[in-house]
Design an enzyme around this catalytic site. Sequence first.
Site: not given
Ligand code: ATP
Ligand code: MG
Length: 554
Positions: A35, A261, A271
């Site tokens: 995102e 994760r 984020k």
């Molecule tokens: P955050 O919790 O940091 O806001 P998010 O999951 O909302 O992260 P996205 O931009 O939606 O952030 O993530 C893009 C991809 O990266 C998704 O497939 C998500 O599952 C993966 N991802 C995000 N954080 C992690 C992590 N700590 N370890 C592994 N994969 C991750």
């Molecule tokens: Mg997300």
Amino acid sequence: MSESEARPTNFIRQIIDADLDSGKHKSVHTRFPPEPNGYLHIGHAKSICLNFGIAQDYQGQCNLRFDDTNPEKEDIEYVESIKNDVNWLGFDWSGEICYSSNYFDKLYGFAVELINKGLAYVDELSSEQMREYRGNLTEPGKPSPYRDRSVAENLELFEKMKNGEVEEGVMSLRAKIDMASSFMVLRDPVIYRVRFATHHQTGDKWCIYPMYDFTHCISDALEGITHSICTLEFQDNRRLYDWVLDNITIDCQPRQYEFSRLNLEYTVMSKRKLNQLVTDNLVSGWDDPRMPTVSGLRRRGFTSASIREFCKRIGVTKQENTIEMSSLESCIRDDLNENAPRAMAVLDPVKVVIENFTGDAEVLTVSNHPNKPEMGTREVPFTREVWIEREDFREEANKKYKRLVLGKEVRLRGAYVIKAERIEKDAEGNITTIYCTYDNETLGVNPSDGRKVKGVIHWVSADAGLPAEIRLYDRLFTVANPAASDDFVSVINPESLTVLNGFVEPSLKVAEAEKAFQFERIGYFCVDSKDSSAEKLVFNRTVGLRDTWAKMGE
Ligand code: ATP
Ligand code: MG
């Protein structure tokens, strides 16, 4: 280190192997779906290495898809930084970049299809009421009074929502699934809401925006994704993922698989929290070298190979765990020990005057790597006055101290043996100058009379050396799991950045930003990509020579 050659094996790759063996799929198509509401962090790197790594190893494809259904929080700056970071990590996406927003027309059509099938309805409950009606894990939800509207009425109201005739928060479109389901996500989830916001890709075309769960599965299907890999918190959402695809007319059925994760000690990975650090000026930006972001690590001097190697070493499982910072650091240390050229810098300088050195500067040739002659040599000027590290001199010391002691000898790395004859101090008793003599027969050889000189210290010419600001970084938080504390800002390490003013050898004037050197006997450092200039060199410490974290607990 070079990256380990062996392909990783993990449960997701085993599933893919089985799907290819059975003929369920002829090829593999994954995607990485960030995102664009922040910069990528090391957790995203894990997902990138997994998704793009699979595409590489199986000669498949991996899309980069911006999951952009939240216009208020997203920004084009984030889109650009994400593209840049994915490339820097060594990956390239298949075909054009995808945006969920490319599918807004199709998504709207699928929502209408659900309405026509009696599987979606326009609700007028407020979000608080919706929460009340939803029930909880022990109590079933109860149906909204608007749940049984006619198809015609739902179509009309949804059209009104789309045309901007409905205020935000007044109406939403919900999937009609099961208010008593043991999966909360299936209790009539909202799939569209009204938002009067300008979108970075679609401008003001839309004032209704689809929700993540509705968008993601359809985007996957439209792109022909075979294995949709996400993190464990989406495990329950898989039911909804499948429900949507089962109930619309689409001829692709991707499967979702979840892995745990990455969590890293002494930092935060959400984020939202990283954004707060930036907006509250608690760090200098998303790419502050203390941040766990890809851009922060890059600016700090991490190589992309070291991050890929880290992702390989931690593996992919369904177990929740937290990785020690030292695992990440040992990956970069292994890489730089092997590949970083050597240089000399003095971080806490004290002056040495070599009184019997009377000529002009002498140019010495020193090797760039002790074990790798192919990395060549460089020229280092040796002069009558040099800087050495304050801690490398003592007026008195026992035999264990293998540095410079008053009345004793030490070797200047790559140069001569010197002997400390006398010192000068200021009014406070601080040493200002160490007067020495040198033995001009000791360049590259031991003293001919058999004197043993054990210690070797680093130095920089005081005439030719360049002043430099040196930034030492420590962990950003004082506790291993800052996210668990009520106020993560209160556990920021006030000493996470120390600024020193030292001197570096003149060859570093032309050092490339972000490319790390080993400063002999000190650690790995690189030129800061933002703040360094010809007038004022600025170096970041990437990592120390040894793991000091392990010792701290002792
Ligand atoms: P955050 O919790 O940091 O806001 P998010 O999951 O909302 O992260 P996205 O931009 O939606 O952030 O993530 C893009 C991809 O990266 C998704 O497939 C998500 O599952 C993966 N991802 C995000 N954080 C992690 C992590 N700590 N370890 C592994 N994969 C991750
Ligand atoms: Mg997300």
